[in-house]
Design a protein around this motif. Structure first.
Motif, PDB file in Angstrom:
ATOM      1  N   GLY A  38       0.808  -1.206   0.000  1.00  0.00           N
ATOM      2  CA  GLY A  38       0.000   0.000   0.000  1.00  0.00           C
ATOM      3  C   GLY A  38       0.838   1.250   0.000  1.00  0.00           C
ATOM      4  O   GLY A  38       2.074   1.202  -0.021  1.00  0.00           O
ATOM      5  N   ASP A  39       0.156   2.388   0.021  1.00  0.00           N
ATOM      6  CA  ASP A  39       0.782   3.706   0.087  1.00  0.00           C
ATOM      7  C   ASP A  39       0.291   4.373   1.363  1.00  0.00           C
ATOM      8  O   ASP A  39      -0.881   4.769   1.458  1.00  0.00           O
ATOM      9  N   ALA A  40       1.165   4.500   2.345  1.00  0.00           N
ATOM     10  CA  ALA A  40       0.772   5.036   3.647  1.00  0.00           C
ATOM     11  C   ALA A  40       0.496   6.535   3.621  1.00  0.00           C
ATOM     12  O   ALA A  40       0.068   7.101   4.632  1.00  0.00           O
ATOM     13  N   TRP A  41       0.739   7.188   2.483  1.00  0.00           N
ATOM     14  CA  TRP A  41       0.531   8.633   2.366  1.00  0.00           C
ATOM     15  C   TRP A  41      -0.792   8.958   1.671  1.00  0.00           C
ATOM     16  O   TRP A  41      -1.130  10.126   1.476  1.00  0.00           O
ATOM     17  N   ASP A  42      -1.572   7.936   1.319  1.00  0.00           N
ATOM     18  CA  ASP A  42      -2.787   8.160   0.537  1.00  0.00           C
ATOM     19  C   ASP A  42      -3.776   9.112   1.217  1.00  0.00           C
ATOM     20  O   ASP A  42      -4.375   9.964   0.568  1.00  0.00           O
ATOM     21  N   ASP A  43      -3.972   8.957   2.532  1.00  0.00           N
ATOM     22  CA  ASP A  43      -4.981   9.756   3.229  1.00  0.00           C
ATOM     23  C   ASP A  43      -4.358  10.712   4.235  1.00  0.00           C
ATOM     24  O   ASP A  43      -4.905  10.950   5.307  1.00  0.00           O
ATOM     25  N   VAL A  44      -3.208  11.283   3.881  1.00  0.00           N
ATOM     26  CA  VAL A  44      -2.519  12.212   4.773  1.00  0.00           C
ATOM     27  C   VAL A  44      -3.350  13.472   4.980  1.00  0.00           C
ATOM     28  O   VAL A  44      -4.099  13.898   4.095  1.00  0.00           O
ATOM     29  N   THR A  45      -3.230  14.058   6.178  1.00  0.00           N
ATOM     30  CA  THR A  45      -3.877  15.327   6.487  1.00  0.00           C
ATOM     31  C   THR A  45      -2.819  16.420   6.564  1.00  0.00           C
ATOM     32  O   THR A  45      -1.833  16.279   7.295  1.00  0.00           O
ATOM     33  N   PHE A  46      -3.008  17.497   5.799  1.00  0.00           N
ATOM     34  CA  PHE A  46      -2.088  18.628   5.813  1.00  0.00           C
ATOM     35  C   PHE A  46      -2.718  19.799   6.566  1.00  0.00           C
ATOM     36  O   PHE A  46      -3.853  20.190   6.263  1.00  0.00           O
ATOM     37  N   PRO A  47      -2.005  20.390   7.530  1.00  0.00           N
ATOM     38  CA  PRO A  47      -2.495  21.621   8.158  1.00  0.00           C
ATOM     39  C   PRO A  47      -2.554  22.748   7.133  1.00  0.00           C
ATOM     40  O   PRO A  47      -1.877  22.703   6.096  1.00  0.00           O
ATOM     41  N   ALA A  48      -3.344  23.761   7.423  1.00  0.00           N
ATOM     42  CA  ALA A  48      -3.499  24.880   6.486  1.00  0.00           C
ATOM     43  C   ALA A  48      -2.178  25.580   6.219  1.00  0.00           C
ATOM     44  O   ALA A  48      -1.945  26.091   5.116  1.00  0.00           O
ATOM     45  N   ASP A  49      -1.308  25.631   7.217  1.00  0.00           N
ATOM     46  CA  ASP A  49      -0.025  26.320   7.064  1.00  0.00           C
ATOM     47  C   ASP A  49       1.136  25.333   6.934  1.00  0.00           C
ATOM     48  O   ASP A  49       2.234  25.577   7.425  1.00  0.00           O
ATOM     49  N   TYR A  50       0.904  24.221   6.254  1.00  0.00           N
ATOM     50  CA  TYR A  50       1.912  23.180   6.081  1.00  0.00           C
ATOM     51  C   TYR A  50       3.171  23.747   5.436  1.00  0.00           C
ATOM     52  O   TYR A  50       3.100  24.509   4.469  1.00  0.00           O
ATOM     53  N   TRP A  51       4.328  23.348   5.930  1.00  0.00           N
ATOM     54  CA  TRP A  51       5.608  23.965   5.569  1.00  0.00           C
ATOM     55  C   TRP A  51       6.123  23.584   4.191  1.00  0.00           C
ATOM     56  O   TRP A  51       6.931  24.326   3.601  1.00  0.00           O
ATOM     57  N   ALA A  52       5.740  22.411   3.646  1.00  0.00           N
ATOM     58  CA  ALA A  52       6.317  21.905   2.392  1.00  0.00           C
ATOM     59  C   ALA A  52       5.254  21.878   1.293  1.00  0.00           C
ATOM     60  O   ALA A  52       4.079  22.148   1.518  1.00  0.00           O
ATOM     61  N   ARG A  53       5.723  21.539   0.092  1.00  0.00           N
ATOM     62  CA  ARG A  53       4.777  21.353  -0.997  1.00  0.00           C
ATOM     63  C   ARG A  53       3.994  20.057  -0.751  1.00  0.00           C
ATOM     64  O   ARG A  53       4.594  18.986  -0.622  1.00  0.00           O
ATOM     65  N   PRO A  54       2.671  20.109  -0.716  1.00  0.00           N
ATOM     66  CA  PRO A  54       1.903  18.872  -0.486  1.00  0.00           C
ATOM     67  C   PRO A  54       2.160  17.790  -1.516  1.00  0.00           C
ATOM     68  O   PRO A  54       2.050  16.604  -1.216  1.00  0.00           O
ATOM     69  N   ASN A  55       2.530  18.186  -2.741  1.00  0.00           N
ATOM     70  CA  ASN A  55       2.769  17.194  -3.787  1.00  0.00           C
ATOM     71  C   ASN A  55       4.229  16.786  -3.905  1.00  0.00           C
ATOM     72  O   ASN A  55       4.606  16.078  -4.844  1.00  0.00           O
ATOM     73  N   SER A  56       5.070  17.225  -2.971  1.00  0.00           N
ATOM     74  CA  SER A  56       6.492  16.886  -3.040  1.00  0.00           C
ATOM     75  C   SER A  56       6.718  15.396  -2.817  1.00  0.00           C
ATOM     76  O   SER A  56       6.100  14.793  -1.926  1.00  0.00           O
ATOM     77  N   PRO A  57       7.613  14.768  -3.599  1.00  0.00           N
ATOM     78  CA  PRO A  57       8.037  13.405  -3.260  1.00  0.00           C
ATOM     79  C   PRO A  57       8.668  13.384  -1.868  1.00  0.00           C
ATOM     80  O   PRO A  57       9.195  14.402  -1.398  1.00  0.00           O
ATOM     81  N   LEU A  58       8.610  12.242  -1.223  1.00  0.00           N
ATOM     82  CA  LEU A  58       9.207  12.079   0.095  1.00  0.00           C
ATOM     83  C   LEU A  58      10.532  11.357  -0.061  1.00  0.00           C
ATOM     84  O   LEU A  58      10.615  10.309  -0.708  1.00  0.00           O
TER      85      LEU A  58
END
Length: 391
Positions: free
Chosen positions: A92-112
């Motif tokens: 599976g992909d453990a990042w599928d249902d991640v929650t981002f805060p409104a002021d998240y520091w990184a690009r939400p679509n960035s590779p990890l």
């Protein structure tokens, strides 16, 4: 800084897998297992595998860097009869249902990049802490943007991660990447590559103790918290044939405490080349106020042994004067070495490598990488200890 751009290529690794394939890692000696060790079909189909134990079980989970179709791929393996299961299927992909805060520091679509996971008991429940490198917002392509280290938490390893709003460590100058976590006698330590220490092309690795100041939260690290453990000014194998416009790379630190002593495994040279290899350093009885000393005459401890009679892509590599041992299968460019302990107390390691089908750099600067595991044996102690990996 090509060593820092490796995951732009990792995203091109094909994630297709033969579902359900598995086998136990044989308990044979290294010499007897070399033929089987060439086979890549049961290796993890993602690079930078970090394995953690699901508490109080014989189940381990391998998490990998982002690949095509999977932001945080994972594969479950079982430890039974003294060996780890080998499986190529991605569960599976453990990042599928991640929650981002409104002021998240990184690009939400960035590779990890180079994920590391820690299972920690908090208020009678298990909290999974995921540490990762990601790109900061900006106009640059994701692989060239400044990267820093962040973390996310979840109550299950299969997903549900909530990203922390602020990065854990983001120096004013340079990048921060390759976070790993280790338990020691006095708490949990984060190791990293700190770009703020890069000077005259020389790179350095360090460590900082983590402070869990409230449930599912870690105090943010300041510029002065990480302490330098090692640099590669005198590690000639990490410089060998490195392009003149590139930094001299060491990265992917993994500090482990074995028999009361700390050892640091790390990668060196250019990640896309056969000469990329793994070093080992001795750090003494504590990471605090210690400077790690490279072992075995400052050579690469685990590396690819070139095949002068093979196809052109298998001929280059580090010369003999810079090498000690090769690993099971003698795959090209072994790096991101990660030591971990089995339920019976034995030690094992994972590492990634350039697949045999990948062409040489001259044909394609983005080779495919997979990860594998093997038993890690230590004999002796201190700076003269010997490490071997075997199937």
């Amino acid at each position: 800084m090509k060593g820092l751009r490796r995951v732009a290529a990792l995203g091109a690794v094909v994630a297709a897998c033969a579902g359900g394939l598995f086998a136990a890692v044989p308990g044979a000696t290294a010499g007897a297992a070399e033929t089987g060790a060439r086979d890549e079909s049961l290796d993890f189909r993602f690079p930078a595998a970090d394995l953690i134990r699901v508490p109080d079980t014989n189940t381990y989970v391998a998490f990998g860097a982002s690949i095509a179709g999977n932001k945080l791929p994972y594969t479950k393996v079982e430890f039974a009869d003294g060996a780890f299961q080998r499986r190529s299927a991605i569960d599976g992909d453990a990042w599928d249902d991640v929650t981002f805060p409104a002021d998240y520091w990184a690009r939400p679509n960035s590779p990890l990049w180079t994920p590391a996971v820690l299972a920690r008991q908090e208020n009678d429940r298990t909290v999974y802490y995921l540490f990762y490198s990601a790109a900061l917002p900006g106009p640059e392509p994701a692989g060239k943007a400044k990267h820093c280290i962040g973390y996310a938490t979840s109550l299950r390893y299969t997903g549900g991660f909530v990203a922390n709003a602020a990065p854990l460590f983001c120096p004013e100058r340079g990048w921060a990447i390759d976070a790993d976590v280790s338990r020691g006698q006095d708490g949990v330590w984060l190791t990293l590559r700190n770009g703020a220490w890069t000077q005259d092309r020389v790179t350095a690795l360090g460590a900082a103790k983590l402070e869990f100041d409230r449930p599912r939260h870690i105090r943010r690290l300041s510029e002065g918290d990480p302490q330098k453990l090692i640099d590669n000014a005198d590690l000639e194998w990490t410089h060998h044939n490195s392009p003149s416009d590139d930094v001299l790379t060491i990265e992917n630190p993994n500090a482990v405490r074995i028999d009361g002593e700390w050892y640091l495994f790390y990668s060196g040279n250019n990640w896309y080349a056969n000469r990329y290899a793994t070093g080992v350093a001795y750090c003494g009885t504590a990471l605090s106020d210690n400077r790690c000393t490279p072992m075995y005459e400052q050579r690469a401890y685990f590396s690819y042994k070139p095949d002068p009679d093979g196809e052109p892509r298998f001929r280059p590599g580090l010369p003999d004067r810079y090498r000690k041992n090769n690993l099971p299968g003698n795959k090209r460019g072994p790096g991101a070495f990660n030591a971990f302990q089995a339920p019976d107390g034995s030690w094992w390691a994972s590492w990634n490598y350039i697949t045999d089908a990948s062409p040489s750099l001259g044909e394609d600067p983005s080779p495919d990488r997979r990860s594998r595991i093997a038993r890690l044996t230590k004999t002796g102690s201190g700076p003269t200890a010997e490490f071997t990996a075997s199937w």
